[in-house]
Design a protein around this motif. Structure first.
Motif, PDB file in Angstrom:
ATOM      1  N   LEU A 322       1.177  -1.318  -0.066  1.00 28.77           N
ATOM      2  CA  LEU A 322       0.029   0.080  -0.529  1.00 28.77           C
ATOM      3  C   LEU A 322       0.974   1.231   0.081  1.00 28.77           C
ATOM      4  CD1 LEU A 322      -2.702  -1.166   2.226  1.00 28.77           C
ATOM      5  CD2 LEU A 322      -2.649  -1.511  -0.074  1.00 28.77           C
ATOM      6  N   LEU A 323       0.076   2.019  -0.682  1.00 32.22           N
ATOM      7  CA  LEU A 323       1.359   3.717  -0.786  1.00 32.22           C
ATOM      8  C   LEU A 323       0.854   4.539   0.698  1.00 32.22           C
ATOM      9  CD1 LEU A 323       0.726   5.135  -4.160  1.00 32.22           C
ATOM     10  CD2 LEU A 323       2.623   3.288  -3.978  1.00 32.22           C
ATOM     11  N   GLN A 324       2.318   5.175   0.884  1.00 34.05           N
ATOM     12  CA  GLN A 324       1.975   6.385   2.207  1.00 34.05           C
ATOM     13  C   GLN A 324       2.191   7.241   1.502  1.00 34.05           C
ATOM     14  OE1 GLN A 324       1.700   4.529   5.073  1.00 34.05           O
ATOM     15  NE2 GLN A 324       1.371   2.711   4.024  1.00 34.05           N
ATOM     16  N   ARG A 325       0.896   7.883   1.211  1.00 30.31           N
ATOM     17  CA  ARG A 325       0.884   9.172  -0.274  1.00 30.31           C
ATOM     18  C   ARG A 325       0.714  10.607   1.230  1.00 30.31           C
ATOM     19  NH1 ARG A 325      -2.353   7.930  -4.959  1.00 30.31           N
ATOM     20  NH2 ARG A 325      -1.210   9.626  -5.738  1.00 30.31           N
ATOM     21  N   THR A 326       1.969  11.181   1.013  1.00 30.39           N
ATOM     22  CA  THR A 326       1.947  12.685   1.159  1.00 30.39           C
ATOM     23  C   THR A 326       1.733  13.912   0.084  1.00 30.39           C
ATOM     24  OG1 THR A 326       4.205  12.535   1.871  1.00 30.39           O
ATOM     25  CG2 THR A 326       2.218  11.966   4.299  1.00 30.39           C
ATOM     26  N   GLN A 327       2.243  14.657   0.681  1.00 24.49           N
ATOM     27  CA  GLN A 327       2.466  15.842  -0.428  1.00 24.49           C
ATOM     28  C   GLN A 327       3.832  15.924  -0.116  1.00 24.49           C
ATOM     29  OE1 GLN A 327      -0.003  19.725  -0.046  1.00 24.49           O
ATOM     30  NE2 GLN A 327      -0.482  18.819   2.158  1.00 24.49           N
ATOM     31  N   LEU A 328       4.078  16.070  -1.356  1.00 25.43           N
ATOM     32  CA  LEU A 328       5.776  15.913  -1.135  1.00 25.43           C
ATOM     33  C   LEU A 328       5.959  16.968  -2.942  1.00 25.43           C
ATOM     34  CD1 LEU A 328       7.464  13.273  -3.139  1.00 25.43           C
ATOM     35  CD2 LEU A 328       5.689  12.368  -1.915  1.00 25.43           C
ATOM     36  N   ASP A 329       7.201  17.513  -2.364  1.00 26.03           N
ATOM     37  CA  ASP A 329       8.457  18.324  -3.211  1.00 26.03           C
ATOM     38  C   ASP A 329       8.576  16.909  -4.296  1.00 26.03           C
ATOM     39  OD1 ASP A 329       8.957  20.401  -4.967  1.00 26.03           O
ATOM     40  OD2 ASP A 329      10.325  21.081  -3.774  1.00 26.03           O
ATOM     41  N   PHE A 330       8.641  16.842  -5.487  1.00 22.68           N
ATOM     42  CA  PHE A 330       9.070  16.616  -6.532  1.00 22.68           C
ATOM     43  C   PHE A 330      10.365  17.155  -7.196  1.00 22.68           C
ATOM     44  CE2 PHE A 330       8.158  13.365 -10.039  1.00 22.68           C
ATOM     45  CZ  PHE A 330       8.749  12.845  -9.914  1.00 22.68           C
ATOM     46  N   ALA A 331      10.200  18.581  -7.008  1.00 25.53           N
ATOM     47  CA  ALA A 331      11.730  19.296  -7.210  1.00 25.53           C
ATOM     48  C   ALA A 331      12.905  18.953  -6.171  1.00 25.53           C
ATOM     49  CB  ALA A 331      11.215  20.264  -7.404  1.00 25.53           C
ATOM     50  N   GLU A 332      12.398  18.955  -5.325  1.00 21.57           N
ATOM     51  CA  GLU A 332      13.007  19.035  -3.977  1.00 21.57           C
ATOM     52  C   GLU A 332      13.875  17.675  -3.999  1.00 21.57           C
ATOM     53  OE1 GLU A 332      12.269  19.970  -0.268  1.00 21.57           O
ATOM     54  OE2 GLU A 332      13.132  18.801   0.725  1.00 21.57           O
ATOM     55  N   LEU A 333      12.895  16.643  -4.091  1.00 18.84           N
ATOM     56  CA  LEU A 333      13.443  15.097  -4.065  1.00 18.84           C
ATOM     57  C   LEU A 333      13.923  15.013  -5.380  1.00 18.84           C
ATOM     58  CD1 LEU A 333      10.557  11.738  -3.938  1.00 18.84           C
ATOM     59  CD2 LEU A 333      12.398  12.292  -5.774  1.00 18.84           C
ATOM     60  N   LEU A 334      13.786  15.687  -6.502  1.00 23.38           N
ATOM     61  CA  LEU A 334      14.256  15.104  -7.860  1.00 23.38           C
ATOM     62  C   LEU A 334      16.176  15.911  -7.884  1.00 23.38           C
ATOM     63  CD1 LEU A 334      14.716  14.066 -10.766  1.00 23.38           C
ATOM     64  CD2 LEU A 334      13.798  16.224 -11.909  1.00 23.38           C
ATOM     65  N   ARG A 335      16.044  16.584  -6.958  1.00 23.03           N
ATOM     66  CA  ARG A 335      17.435  17.380  -7.087  1.00 23.03           C
ATOM     67  C   ARG A 335      18.470  16.767  -5.952  1.00 23.03           C
ATOM     68  NH1 ARG A 335      14.995  22.445  -7.625  1.00 23.03           N
ATOM     69  NH2 ARG A 335      14.242  22.558  -5.721  1.00 23.03           N
ATOM     70  N   ASP A 336      17.469  16.112  -4.835  1.00 26.77           N
ATOM     71  CA  ASP A 336      18.550  15.100  -3.780  1.00 26.77           C
ATOM     72  C   ASP A 336      18.706  14.022  -4.788  1.00 26.77           C
ATOM     73  OD1 ASP A 336      17.941  16.684  -2.456  1.00 26.77           O
ATOM     74  OD2 ASP A 336      16.365  15.716  -0.741  1.00 26.77           O
ATOM     75  N   GLN A 337      17.897  13.384  -5.687  1.00 27.77           N
ATOM     76  CA  GLN A 337      18.477  12.375  -5.894  1.00 27.77           C
ATOM     77  C   GLN A 337      19.700  12.863  -7.197  1.00 27.77           C
ATOM     78  OE1 GLN A 337      17.089   8.831  -6.288  1.00 27.77           O
ATOM     79  NE2 GLN A 337      16.648   9.714  -4.389  1.00 27.77           N
ATOM     80  N   VAL A 338      19.602  13.115  -8.083  1.00 30.75           N
ATOM     81  CA  VAL A 338      21.012  13.503  -8.649  1.00 30.75           C
ATOM     82  C   VAL A 338      21.859  14.258  -8.265  1.00 30.75           C
ATOM     83  CG1 VAL A 338      20.959  16.237 -10.763  1.00 30.75           C
ATOM     84  CG2 VAL A 338      19.182  14.993 -10.478  1.00 30.75           C
TER      85      VAL A 338
END
Ligand code: ADP
Length: 493
Positions: A322-338
Motif C-alpha cells: 500500500l502507498l503511504q501518500r503525503t504531499q511532497l515536493d517532486f522538484a526537491e526530491l529530484l534535486r536530491d536524487q540527481v
C-alpha cells in the motif's frame, strides 16, 4: 464412470445438443405443418359441401309449392334430371311451418334427429341460414343447412337440407394417418442426418481439443494449424495460438528469471562462503577477521537487496503493497536524487544534470516509491550511457500534470525490445553492461500506475533514450483510502 454419468455427459455434449435441437425444431415444424394442412383440407371440403348445399337450396325453392293440402314438391315427371334432383333433395331434409311443426322429413333426417320447435323458431327469428354438423344412427356425419324458405306461392316454411360428408372426412382422416406415419420416419432420418452434420461441424473442435491436450510445459511453442476458411473456429484457433505464444513467452521469462535469480544469488553466496572459509583457515589477526566479515556483509547486503526487490515486486503486483501518500515536493526530491547519482555518473564518465527544475512542484505520493522510480530511471540512464555521454532530468507542470523526463545519449533500445522493457524480468540481452534482474522498469511502471500516472519511452538505437512519466499534480482520488494522512482540505491541487 457410472452409466448414468456417461449418459449425462453424452446428453450435455455439443453434438447431441445440436442434433437434438435440430430434430426438436424440425418435429415441431412438421407437426404444425400437418395440422395446418389438415385444417386447410377440412375447410376446403366444408366450403365445397356448403356451396353444393347452397345450389340445392336454390333448386329446392323452384320445386316447393303450397296447395290446399299443404306444401308439396312439383317437377316435370318426364324430365329424369328433375326427378333425380328432387329425389336427391329428399334424401336428407326436413320441412316445418314457421311455428316449428314438422310437416315432412326424410328417414335419414329423422335418424339424425329432428329439430325442436324452439330451435326452428330461433333460426327463423335470426333471419339467417344456419349450418350444423349432425350424425345419423350409423354415425355418418351430415352437414345441414337450414333456414327460412319462401316458396313460389309466397308461403313461409322452415327448410333443412343436408349432405353426407363422410367421404370428405375419410380423406382428411387418411391424410392425417399417412402424414403422421411419415413424420416419425422423417424425424428419425433427420435425427441421423443432424447427428452426422453436427459431428462434421464439430470435428475441427475435437481436433483443436486434441492438440490442446498434447500441449505440456515442454512444448508450449506448439501451434494448432489454421484451417484458413476464416470461420469462427479459425478465429478461435488464432486466439488460442496467440494465447499459447503469450504463455510461452511468460514461461520463458520465468524460466530465464529462475536461472538469473539462482545465478545472481549463487555468485555472492559462493563469494561469502569463500571469504569466510579463507578467514577461518588463514586469518590470524582481528583485523583480518574484520576485513573478511565486512566483505561478507557487503555481499550479504547485495543478496538481501535482491530478495527484497523480488518480494516487493510480488507484493506490489498482488496488491499487498500500500502507498503511504503525503504531499511532497517532486522538484526537491529530484534535486536530491540527481546529487546522489553524481558520484556513479562521474565514475562512468557521464554528465548528469537536472534542467528546467521548477522551484517547487507538489505531488501527492509515496516518497519512498517516487524516489525508487526516479532512482531506477536515473540509474538505468547512467548504466546504459557510455563515457562521454549526457543524462538530463527535467520536470515541468503542464495542464494539471507533472511531467518528469530522463533523457540520455546512451546505447538506445531497438524497436524489437522497446515494447517489452516494462515487462517483469525482461532484459535486452546484448545491451546489459552490468547484470540486472530486469525488474527496475517493472517497478517504475507499477509505481507510476499506482499514482494514477502513465510512463512512456522513446528510443533510438545508438542515439539515446527518453523516459517520460506523467503524474497528476496534487492529490488524486485514486488510492485515497490508502493514505488517510492528509485531510482533503489541506491537499494541494
Ligand atoms: P535491469 O535491471 O536489467 O536494468 P530494467 O527493468 O531496469 O532492468 O530494464 C530493462 C531493460 O531495458 C534493460 O535490460 C535495458 O536493456 C533496457 N533499458 C532500460 N533503461 C535503458 C536506457 N536508459 N537506455 C537503454 N536501455 C535501457
Amino acid at each position: 464412470m457410472s452409466g448414468v454419468g456417461k449418459a449425462l455427459r453424452f446428453t450435455r455434449g455439443l453434438r447431441f445438443r445440436l442434433a437434438f435441437s435440430y430434430v426438436f425444431f424440425f418435429t415441431i415444424l412438421l407437426v404444425l405443418l400437418g395440422i395446418i394442412f389438415r385444417q386447410t383440407l377440412t375447410s376446403i371440403f366444408q366450403a365445397q359441401v356448403l356451396s353444393i348445399l347452397d345450389e340445392e337450396w336454390v333448386t329446392a325453392k323452384g320445386y316447393l309449392r303450397t296447395t290446399d293440402a299443404g306444401p308439396d314438391w312439383f317437377h316435370d315427371p318426364k324430365d329424369p334430371d328433375e326427378a333425380f334432383t328432387v329425389q336427391r333433395l329428399h334424401r336428407v331434409y326436413l320441412l316445418a311451418d314457421t311455428e316449428g311443426h314438422v310437416l315432412q322429413s326424410s328417414v335419414i333426417y329423422d335418424s339424425i334427429g329432428k329439430d325442436s320447435k324452439d330451435q326452428i323458431k330461433a333460426i327463423l327469428k335470426s333471419g339467417k341460414t344456419a349450418t350444423r354438423l349432425g350424425y345419423d344412427k350409423q354415425g355418418i356425419p351430415y352437414l345441414i343447412r337450414s333456414g327460412l324458405m319462401i316458396d313460389e306461392t309466397g308461403n313461409r316454411y322452415y327448410l333443412a337440407i343436408g349432405r353426407a360428408v363422410d367421404q370428405n372426412n375419410r380423406v382428411v382422416r387418411d391424410f392425417t394417418r399417412n402424414y403422421f406415419w411419415v413424420v416419425p420416419i422423417v424425424i428419425v432420418f433427420t435425427g441421423v442426418l443432424g447427428w452426422f452434420l453436427a459431428g462434421r461441424a464439430l470435428d475441427p473442435v475435437n481436433s483443436v481439443a486434441e492438440t490442446a491436450q498434447r500441449i505440456t510445459h515442454s512444448n508450449l511453442d506448439m501451434q494448432i494449424p489454421l484451417r484458413r476458411v476464416g470461420d469462427e473456429l479459425d478465429r478461435l484457433i488464432e486466439a488460442f495460438n496467440h494465447m499459447m505464444t503469450r504463455l510461452n513467452l511468460s514461461f520463458e521469462q520465468i524460466r530465464q528469471f529462475s536461472t538469473d535469480v539462482s545465478h545472481e544469488l549463487r555468485t555472492p553466496l559462493t563469494v561469502v562462503r569463500g571469504q569466510l572459509e579463507v578467514a577461518l583457515f588463514t586469518a590470524k589477526t582481528t583485523e583480518q577477521y574484520r576485513e573478511a566479515m565486512v566483505n561478507a556483509l557487503e555481499d550479504v547486503d547485495r543478496l538481501s537487496n535482491i530478495v527484497r526487490a523480488l518480494l516487493m515486486l510480488s507484493q506490489a503486483e498482488s496488491g499487498q503493497l500500500l502507498l503511504q501518500r503525503t504531499q511532497l515536493d517532486f522538484a526537491e526530491l529530484l534535486r536530491d536524487q540527481v546529487d546522489q547519482y553524481q558520484i556513479p555518473a562521474e565514475a562512468q564518465g557521464v554528465d548528469l544534470t537536472a534542467a528546467e527544475l521548477p522551484s517547487a512542484c507538489v505531488i501527492y505520493g509515496d516518497k519512498i516509491q517516487i524516489e525508487r522510480m526516479v532512482s531506477n530511471l536515473l540509474g538505468n540512464a547512467i548504466k546504459y550511457t557510455p563515457a562521454g555521454g549526457r543524462v538530463v532530468a527535467r520536470l515541468a507542470v503542464e495542464a494539471g500534470l507533472v511531467k518528469f523526463t530522463v533523457e540520455d545519449t546512451g546505447v538506445g533500445i531497438s524497436p524489437d525490445h522497446l515494447p517489452h522493457i516494462f515487462d517483469r524480468f525482461y532484459r535486452v540481452p546484448s545491451a546489459d553492461p552490468e547484470k540486472g534482474l530486469g525488474l527496475g522498469l517493472s517497478f517504475v511502471s507499477w509505481i507510476v500506475k499506482a499514482h494514477g500516472g502513465v510512463v512512456s519511452v522513446e528510443s533510438e538505437l545508438h542515439k539515446g533514450t527518453r523516459f517520460t512519466v506523467s503524474l497528476p499534480a496534487g492529490p488524486v482520488d485514486l488510492d485515497l483510502r490508502e493514505s488517510p494522512a492528509l485531510p482533503l482540505s489541506e491537499q494541494v491541487h
